[in-house]
Design an enzyme around this catalytic site. Structure first.
Site, PDB file in Angstrom:
ATOM      1  N   LYS A 190       0.840  -1.211   0.000  1.00 14.10           N
ATOM      2  CA  LYS A 190       0.000   0.000   0.000  1.00 14.10           C
ATOM      3  C   LYS A 190       0.865   1.248   0.000  1.00 14.10           C
ATOM      4  O   LYS A 190       0.617   2.204  -0.715  1.00 14.10           O
ATOM      5  CB  LYS A 190      -0.878   0.026   1.268  1.00 14.10           C
ATOM      6  CG  LYS A 190      -2.240  -0.559   1.052  1.00 14.10           C
ATOM      7  CD  LYS A 190      -3.151  -0.324   2.239  1.00 14.10           C
ATOM      8  CE  LYS A 190      -4.356  -1.240   2.092  1.00 14.10           C
ATOM      9  NZ  LYS A 190      -5.267  -1.211   3.189  1.00 14.10           N
ATOM     10  N   THR A 234     -13.529   4.153  14.229  1.00 14.14           N
ATOM     11  CA  THR A 234     -14.775   4.030  14.981  1.00 14.14           C
ATOM     12  C   THR A 234     -14.537   3.088  16.158  1.00 14.14           C
ATOM     13  O   THR A 234     -14.214   1.916  15.956  1.00 14.14           O
ATOM     14  CB  THR A 234     -15.874   3.466  14.051  1.00 14.14           C
ATOM     15  OG1 THR A 234     -15.990   4.333  12.925  1.00 14.14           O
ATOM     16  CG2 THR A 234     -17.206   3.374  14.768  1.00 14.14           C
ATOM     17  N   GLU A 253     -15.242   9.743  11.950  1.00 16.30           N
ATOM     18  CA  GLU A 253     -15.330  10.064  10.524  1.00 16.30           C
ATOM     19  C   GLU A 253     -16.678   9.586   9.987  1.00 16.30           C
ATOM     20  O   GLU A 253     -17.104   8.490  10.281  1.00 16.30           O
ATOM     21  CB  GLU A 253     -14.174   9.376   9.780  1.00 16.30           C
ATOM     22  CG  GLU A 253     -14.145   9.642   8.302  1.00 16.30           C
ATOM     23  CD  GLU A 253     -14.184  11.137   7.984  1.00 16.30           C
ATOM     24  OE1 GLU A 253     -13.328  11.896   8.446  1.00 16.30           O
ATOM     25  OE2 GLU A 253     -15.122  11.551   7.247  1.00 16.30           O
ATOM     26  N   LEU A 284     -34.241   5.979   2.802  1.00 17.01           N
ATOM     27  CA  LEU A 284     -35.567   5.363   2.831  1.00 17.01           C
ATOM     28  C   LEU A 284     -35.746   4.419   1.643  1.00 17.01           C
ATOM     29  O   LEU A 284     -36.857   4.080   1.290  1.00 17.01           O
ATOM     30  CB  LEU A 284     -36.655   6.448   2.811  1.00 17.01           C
ATOM     31  CG  LEU A 284     -36.765   7.326   4.065  1.00 17.01           C
ATOM     32  CD1 LEU A 284     -37.824   8.393   3.881  1.00 17.01           C
ATOM     33  CD2 LEU A 284     -37.078   6.496   5.307  1.00 17.01           C
ATOM     34  N   GLY A 338     -25.300  -3.028   3.804  1.00 16.69           N
ATOM     35  CA  GLY A 338     -24.038  -3.745   4.001  1.00 16.69           C
ATOM     36  C   GLY A 338     -22.940  -2.752   4.268  1.00 16.69           C
ATOM     37  O   GLY A 338     -23.176  -1.704   4.864  1.00 16.69           O
ATOM     38  N   CYS A 379     -19.259  -0.613   7.673  1.00 12.33           N
ATOM     39  CA  CYS A 379     -19.616   0.111   8.901  1.00 12.33           C
ATOM     40  C   CYS A 379     -20.935  -0.317   9.541  1.00 12.33           C
ATOM     41  O   CYS A 379     -20.924  -0.765  10.692  1.00 12.33           O
ATOM     42  CB  CYS A 379     -19.650   1.609   8.620  1.00 12.33           C
ATOM     43  SG  CYS A 379     -18.013   2.257   8.265  1.00 12.33           S
TER      44      CYS A 379
END
Ligand SMILES: NC(=O)c1ccc[n+]([C@@H]2O[C@H](COP(=O)([O-])OP(=O)(O)OC[C@H]3O[C@@H](n4cnc5c(N)ncnc54)[C@H](O)[C@@H]3O)[C@@H](O)[C@H]2O)c1
Length: 429
Positions: free
Chosen positions: A35, A123, A156, A255, A262, A265
């Site tokens: 990466k 998170t 975030e 909505l 999916g 998160c």
């Protein structure tokens, strides 16, 4: 300002590139050497619209570089963002191993380098920054949080597929600080963002992220539930939700009924919040029902398919769309994963096409027959399931389905144009 971003995934890379394009000097850190190499060459390791262009620009301006040397990056930075992954354990609770490792590494690198601000962007469930990150930082640095270094929690909210756009123009910036000084430094970094800033303590910032994701998951599941009832009544749930969404208190977003939510998160964050609540001896029934409904919704397409064509053994099923949503190659938590599992488990021969997510899916389902285009996926199939709302699928017409063995089309996202395609059925419309 001089910034290090630890963890160069969807969030870390968008954060690094975003801050660099706002004029800061950024060092992105990752343990994955490939990466690091790709980023330094201007090649984004993930598919994300606009990210490559921004990355190339900030590299050219020498505002960003990547490294696997965390110690050096921290030494050269005033603010250190933590954006490593926080996956789920088997029981759904948050797996903090990357957060713990990185907290120790940062702690070791904090010795004698002057005051720095550590910002948790990953998170993490409420209390993690205070009870896990800070104690590890203190233990491994021998320094005191608040006195020798600052700490913030800055969740975030970006959406994959719109990461750059969202990072640079967020609805709000939440800054949870261990103290005023920490929050002030981070607020200064965000001063050229045109967004509302909300200052809180650490655990409130952590909870805002979970509450936001849980609420959105509830909104989608609510639409799915209403959709399932509407289908039995011959009512179009999209017309219903149009009427519902016009209410300012509700808003029209999230909505869209379909084959379940999916992504990396919502599923994991709802799971983690459920486990956290249970650890606190509270039964979060609403959230548990949302998880359950979402699981049923994901495989609902296969159930509907079986009702239409019976035993799936040996049947050739075409699956269009694998990414959890369009404009990303991410399949984490995607409905396609559940659908492919169930189809293969039932002995169906699966042919799949996705413009970006084939590589990631191939790693989990090597035996699926992946095609280069929609046409080859559809050809000769007994049924076609449309799982992701990629733009190119919206353009499909009756003639595109001509080469199917039998014309059974089930869509999990409402994208087919009924004036152009006939004889298809929606999962809840
Ligand atoms: N993906 C999203 O849309 C999104 C949105 C908001 C928040 N989040 C949260 O942001 C966090 C990161 O998510 P992501 O999707 O970017 O994850 P990701 O898996 O794409 O990236 C995490 C990166 O961290 C690296 N890493 C792990 N340990 C490391 C270490 N010790 N030092 C350096 N690098 C290390 C990994 O190699 C990987 O590249 C998670 O907590 C997630 O819940 C994600």
């Amino acid at each position: 300002m001089k910034i290090a971003v630890i963890g160069t995934g969807y969030v870390g890379l968008s954060t690094g590139v975003g801050f660099a394009s706002k004029g800061n000097e950024v060092i992105c850190v990752d343990i994955d050497k490939k990466k690091v190499e790709q980023v330094n060459k201007g090649v984004s390791p993930i598919y994300e619209p606009l990210l490559s262009e921004h990355l190339k620009k900030v590299l050219k301006e020498k505002k960003l570089r990547a490294t696997d040397n965390l110690h050096e990056a921290i030494g050269k930075s005033e603010i250190v963002f933590v954006s490593v992954g926080t996956p789920s354990k088997e029981d759904g609770s948050i797996d903090l191993k990357y957060i713990e490792n990185v907290s120790k590494d940062i702690g070791r690198s904090l010795t004698n380098k002057g005051y720095k601000l550590i910002v948790v962007k990953s998170t993490v469930v409420p209390e993690t920054t205070g009870k896990v990150v800070i104690p590890l930082l203190e233990r491994y640095s021998g320094k005191k949080a608040g006195r020798d270094f600052g700490v913030c929690m800055n969740p975030e909210f970006l959406r994959e597929g719109k990461a750059m756009e969202d990072f640079l123009n967020p609805d709000r910036i939440v800054i949870g600080g261990i103290d005023k000084k920490s929050g002030n430094i981070l607020e200064r970094l965000y001063e050229n963002f045109d967004s509302k800033i909300l200052r809180t303590d650490l655990k409130t910032a952590e909870m805002i992220k979970y509450a936001s994701n849980a609420f959105l998951a509830i909104k989608i599941s609510f639409s799915n539930e209403i959709g399932n009832v509407c289908k039995r009544l011959g009512i179009d749930v999209y017309d219903v939700m149009k009427g519902v969404g016009l209410d300012k208190r509700i808003s029209p977003h999230f909505l869209r009924a379909g084959a379940g939510y999916g992504g990396s998160c919502f599923p994991k964050d709802v799971d983690a919040l459920v486990r956290k609540a249970k650890d606190l001896k509270y039964e979060p029934r609403l959230l548990e029902e949302v998880q359950d409904l979402n699981r049923r919704q994901k495989v609902g397409m296969v159930d509907l398919l079986e009702r239409k064509i019976g035993d799936l053994k040996g049947k050739e099923i075409c699956v269009l769309g694998l990414a959890f949503k369009p404009d990303t190659d991410d399949i984490r938590g995607a409905s396609s994963v559940e659908i492919l599992s169930k189809l293969t488990e039932k002995g169906a021969k699966v042919r799949a096409y996705d413009p970006k997510a084939e590589g990631n899916t191939r790693r989990i389902f090597p035996d699926v027959d992946y095609t280069e285009n929609v046409k080859d996926a559809i050809k000769g199939s007994d049924a076609c399931l449309i799982v992701t709302e990629w733009e190119e699928f919206r353009k499909l017409e009756d003639k595109d389905f001509k080469k199917m063995r039998s014309k059974i089309i089930i869509e999990g996202r409402k994208i087919l144009d009924p004036t152009k395609v006939t004889g298809f059925e929606g999962i809840c419309w």
